[in-house]
Design an enzyme around this catalytic site. Structure first.
Site, PDB file in Angstrom:
ATOM      1  N   ASP A  66     -17.754  18.903  73.678  1.00 13.93           N
ATOM      2  CA  ASP A  66     -17.941  20.086  74.511  1.00 13.93           C
ATOM      3  C   ASP A  66     -19.304  20.720  74.284  1.00 13.93           C
ATOM      4  O   ASP A  66     -19.818  20.750  73.165  1.00 13.93           O
ATOM      5  CB  ASP A  66     -16.835  21.094  74.173  1.00 13.93           C
ATOM      6  CG  ASP A  66     -16.931  22.367  74.991  1.00 13.93           C
ATOM      7  OD1 ASP A  66     -16.836  22.282  76.229  1.00 13.93           O
ATOM      8  OD2 ASP A  66     -17.119  23.447  74.398  1.00 13.93           O
ATOM      9  N   GLU A 104     -20.447  16.361  77.362  1.00 14.34           N
ATOM     10  CA  GLU A 104     -20.587  17.352  78.440  1.00 14.34           C
ATOM     11  C   GLU A 104     -21.979  17.968  78.260  1.00 14.34           C
ATOM     12  O   GLU A 104     -22.165  18.876  77.462  1.00 14.34           O
ATOM     13  CB  GLU A 104     -19.512  18.434  78.352  1.00 14.34           C
ATOM     14  CG  GLU A 104     -19.575  19.398  79.526  1.00 14.34           C
ATOM     15  CD  GLU A 104     -19.173  20.826  79.184  1.00 14.34           C
ATOM     16  OE1 GLU A 104     -19.008  21.629  80.124  1.00 14.34           O
ATOM     17  OE2 GLU A 104     -19.042  21.165  78.007  1.00 14.34           O
TER      18      GLU A 104
END
Length: 726
Positions: A404, A457
């Protein structure tokens, strides 16, 4: 005095005072037992009393001579004021647990399986059952294990400090899995800190309670050996990878049972069947690490080593993964290694200092999220995270980590104004320590776990995110293509009459589509914070909205890159995602929503079954435009090719509600072209305009090809055609 220090839980070396110690006239034994009325030393074999220990302090310190000069095995018989007694082993008679090599590797940040040594572990020491505890807190003056087994009293089990390593440890006999515990620390000045959950805790109380729970990792029997042997093939660049992104707490609920979420084992059955039926190859779970605030969706974790107890035990989660693997479904988890919340029981100021995080808020705090940033340059902190990555892959058979917020890790000035960040040693904004951490993390994952994959990401143009470290890349397997997502959603939200002016939004992504190994994400981030749903972005009346959505999904599945779709969007969820409610499953009673679901299932099937649609997702040789310039008609067309150049499909999409009669499309080969998919089919809720099964190519050159097809393009729809194999 030593007695006063023990009573205050402020003794620098409790193992030098408690337990058996050398006295002037032989051995003496001391123990801290608050609440005890009497303590006796007994022979473990015969149960006979060796010595009664007098009370040395009213708060519960007992001690005295035992009448022997040679060390011996013993147990303690502890009596309370009601005449009840129990017999226990003394924690202060056991030797150190961690070896010198463990401590050395921790110090240099190379102990890849550190979770096997730190934390709480059910074990036998000197053939005595119990639990070992070890925690890193180099700047603490004292560390104790507190729990439901000692009245949460930090005076009972102060830990042994292991030299200059910063590690504190203790073996507590007769303790078993299920015990609740925390660490009680005092800082360098002796000030009591908030009780801390175990950074390496494998299980936790269900929030809002915050204690760690002893759990035995070695208790589960896996049945997924077949999947583990072949999982490398399932996530390879040449494989079809179609990911269903899921938030476990809100995928489906039990409205008749106080709207509760499903358990891990219920999800294994219900979600597994659904994902298999829909044809997705993988699921991706929003972070399942233990986290205090449900509204963070798991992106502010405190228990990085604990699957959240909201849905069951760690073994329940293992059963979930095991069942998915039995169905041939890979499991990816979102992994949050960039930051952590500032809750008092967590990592922040763990030993009274900025241990896991940077001290300077210009480096150590995310203002957007009010979270602390890991100090990636500290060996022990990086080791904590490397070990955690392997932990999920090894202990839970997770198949991939989607990392993330990578951009927030790479850039020192991420979401900061001038003066709010500190340049690196070269004066730049690159976070050199985070870059080294990410490279090393990827080397560790791919080096230690065959078949595992990492996905970034990363929302910027940072180069070579998904290229090997030895070539100068970050080493990820895949990268989310955020630019594709933004551009195409922008295009699809436009009224078809205006789309000709935004045609480049559809085609621009092919300029860089093969610079990385991309995943095309329509993720949870696109259906929150007032954005509505993907369905809600589609323009036009109700029929056109559904038609637009079907065409968009076909565009996604036929486009180069792996696929990711957030839950609910596969059947046209109309409302924005709500973490506190089920998806709107009732919509499937409506034919149009059922049509969207059928369309996505068939797209998944085609994507899996046709090599041309997946084998060269990440290779430029797998894609060729037929016509990317027909902006006046808002039509685009291309070919996707398998490794075998004779195996290809033709894709053509009409992004207007106008039927295009006799639309001529150049193709490289003559013969019959079968209509593999038409998103305007009545089966999906369309108007059934199409090719009635296919077309024969005409011997008419077009678009630079020797043959062409005369097509009837359905409105707001995609056609996927495949030539007969020669």
């Amino acid at each position: 005095m030593a007695i006063d220090a023990i009573i205050r839980a402020d003794h620098g070396d409790p193992f030098a005072f408690l337990g058996l110690q050398e006295g002037e006239d032989g051995l003496v034994l001391r123990c801290m037992q608050p609440g005890a009325a009497a303590v006796a030393v007994i022979d473990p074999a015969s149960g006979e009393v060796i010595a009664d220990l007098p009370r040395l302090h009213p708060d519960g310190l007992f001690g005295g001579p035992v009448g022997r000069r040679q060390r011996f095995d013993y147990r303690l018989r502890i009596e309370d004021g009601n005449g009840k007694s129990l017999v226990r082993d003394d924690p202060y008679r056991f030797p150190p647990i961690l070896g010198e090599l463990d401590l050395h590797l921790l110090g240099e940040g190379t102990h890849l399986h550190l979770y096997q040594r730190l934390g709480a572990h059910v074990m036998r020491l000197d053939d005595v059952p119990g639990v070992s505890f070890a925690v890193w807190a180099p700047n603490a003056r004292r560390v104790s294990v507190i729990g439901d087994f000692n009245g949460w009293d930090g005076r009972v089990h102060p830990m042994r400090r292991r030299g200059g390593s910063g590690v504190w440890e203790i073996f507590i006999p007769d303790l078993a899995a299920g015990a609740l515990y925390k660490y009680e620390l005092t800082d360098a000045k002796g000030r009591l800190l908030p009780a801390k959950a175990d950074p390496y805790g494998f299980y936790a109380e269900q929030p809002p309670r915050t204690a760690s729970k002893v759990f035995d990792l070695g208790s589960y029997g896996w049945t997924d050996s077949s999947w583990m042997a072949r999982r490398q093939e399932a996530s390879a660049r040449q494989a079809p990878v179609s990911i269903y992104e899921v938030h476990l707490g809100s995928w489906r609920r039990k409205p008749g049972e106080d709207n509760r979420s499903l358990t891990y084992r219920e999800l294994a059955d219900e979600l597994g069947v659904y994902v298999k039926e829909m044809g997705f190859t993988h699921i991706e779970l929003l972070p399942i690490h233990e986290h205090p605030f449900t509204g963070s969706w798991g992106y502010q974790p405190i228990g990085l080593y604990a699957p959240t107890s909201r849905f069951g035990s760690p073994d329940d989660f293992r059963a979930f993964v095991d069942h998915m693997h039995d169905l041939g479904i890979g499991v990816i988890i979102d992994w949050v290694a960039g930051h952590f919340p500032t809750d008092a029981h967590g990592l922040r100021l763990f030993d009274g200092t900025h241990l896991y995080e940077h001290a300077d808020p210009r480096q150590g705090m995310h203002k957007d999220w009010n979270t602390a940033i890991f100090n990636f340059g500290r060996n022990e902190v990086a080791n904590y995270l490397y070990s955690n990555a392997l932990f999920w892959l090894e202990e839970y058979h997770i198949d991939g980590l989607r990392v993330d917020a990578v951009a927030s890790m790479l850039y020192l000035d991420y979401s900061r104004q001038p003066g709010e960040w500190i340049p690196n040693r070269y004066g730049g904004n690159e976070n050199l320590e985070a870059i080294e951490f990410l490279r090393r993390m990827n080397e560790v994952v791919y080096g230690e776990q065959k078949g595992a994959v990492t996905i970034a990401e990363e929302s910027t143009a940072w180069p070579m995110v998904s290229r090997p470290v030895h070539l100068g890349g970050l080493g990820f397997g895949y990268k989310w293509n955020m630019g594709w997502m933004h551009d195409t959603l922008h295009y699809m939200s436009r009224d078809p009459i205006h789309r000709r002016y935004h045609h480049d939004d559809l085609t621009f992504g092919l300029l860089y589509a093969f610079h990385e190994n991309f995943v095309l994400p329509l993720s949870h981030d696109e259906v929150v914070h007032g954005k509505g749903s993907i369905f809600g972005r589609m323009p036009g009346d109700t029929w056109q909205k559904f038609a637009n959505l079907r065409a968009y999904y076909a565009f996604m599945f036929a486009h180069p890159g792996k696929k990711l779709l957030f839950m609910g969007q596969e059947f046209g969820q109309e409302s924005e995602w709500n973490i506190d409610a089920s998806l709107d499953w009732h919509l499937l009673a409506e034919p149009a929503h059922q049509g969207i679901r059928r369309c996505v299932a068939d797209l998944n099937r085609l994507y899996r079954d046709l090599p041309a649609l997946h084998q060269q997702d990440c290779e430029a040789q797998g894609f060729a435009w037929i016509d990317c310039n027909d902006r006046d008609n808002s039509v685009i067309s291309w070919r996707r090719m398998a490794v075998d150049p004779d195996d290809f499909v033709v894709v053509v999409i009409n992004f207007t509600p106008v039927v295009r009669e006799f639309y001529r499309l150049g193709v490289p080969r003559g013969g019959w072209y079968q209509e593999m998919l038409n998103t305007d089919s009545g089966y999906y809720g369309g108007s059934d305009v199409g090719l009635a099964g296919g077309r024969v190519a005409d011997d008419i050159p077009w678009h630079g090809h020797p043959y062409s097809l005369a097509l009837r393009l359905p409105p707001l729809a995609a056609l996927i055609l495949r030539p007969e194999r020669r």
